[in-house]
Motif scaffolding. Sequence first.
Motif: not given
Length: 431
Positions: A33-38, A111-116, A119-121
């Motif tokens: 999931y996180l790597e998809d968001s770089g 937490s993961a969604v907040a981070l992802a 990161a995308r922003e």
Amino acid sequence: MSEVVSLLQDLICADTVNPPGNETRAAEILREYLEDSGVRCDLYARWAERANLVARIPGRGTGPSLMLLSHTDTVLADPAEWTVDPWSGEVRDGHVWGRGTLDMKGQVAASAVALATLAREGFRPTGDLVFAATADEEFGEGEVAGLPWLCEEYPEAVRCDFAINEGAGDRVEIAGKVLYLCAAAEKMSSPFVVRVRGRSGHASMPSIAENALVKAAPLIERLGAFSSTPRLGPETEAFVRAVTGAVPPAAEALEAARAVDPVAAEMLEPLLTMTVAPTMIEASKKRNVIPALAEVIVDCRLLPGQTQEEAETEVRAWLGDDGYELEWREGQGGTRSPLETPLWDAVASFVAEEEPGAVAAPICTAGFTDSHWLRDAFGTVAYGFFPLRAMSAELASRLIHSADERIPVSDLELGVRFLRHVARAMGEIRG
Ligand SMILES: [Zn+2]
């Protein structure tokens, strides 16, 4: 469906009941999931199937680092007791259902969604924003695979100035005031053994022996009635002030809280003193042998900062000097973080924004969380806070580690908003 709901569903479907844990399943889901968001992720595993995941958005300056900390293991579940399959992640009545939704895969996902999303922003904080989803929090005995092991073996991966973890976040209404509780300290779990000696003999002739079990009985009774002088720490003081508007002397704090609201007194009581509760006993291994030795194991919780030496003086004064030995088992926890910090301000400003009129109030928890390891290893300022607004504190505490554990979708989204708010507020601080 929202991002946080579908990620939580995937995490619930990955059975990580500890023991055995198998937290690598959760770590892999999070990595993908996180790597998809770089976001770059690293897995650290003492045993291959029990990986911890650490991900980070590197800081652009020398600001403080913030960790969003959570654990991916859960306690077990008996499907027969549940309305839904505990590993289904089913969405029903506006809730995600399943083992770990409250403790604490909901916070893992948020937490993961907040981070992802940050990161995308293109979010670039002044200091590192770290996400650690660790293994092996629930069982934590013997050789552990989670945070204490990481602190020891990979300190640079988990070193941080500030951290948000589990522990509180409940919304409580006391005397018409709305408080969101934030855990800033933990009591120390510090069991001890009371050992009583006698003389063994055949049970058919009790008078020739000296029965250690019988000698232990009055001590057990006395331990059951243990009481200690109350004291106020920084957290309890701030809590009492938030509830009553003033800080009475420690000896009157409980009554002052009760006068405002019995719920406040109930919350405060275990936090004012050390507690003692005899829970296990061992004596003769044979029915027909009078025991020469009885060992009573006593659960004991010390206030943060209170030492075993101080506590022993109190216990001995309570029990009297003679007829027993007292031996401490290894203590665990008992750390606190200060309250005058930018992280506290970030929690407080979120609460004020989200629900005008509500305030954040510190609390010392009677239980133990992974925050302890960070405070101990790095002096991290760690708070337990994941806000629950739609679900009452009373219901949440009944569902944690129990059947039909579930979390409102709106509280998951509230959690994401909170974690993004904290990351932004802390990410602006210049070092
Ligand atoms: Zn937990």
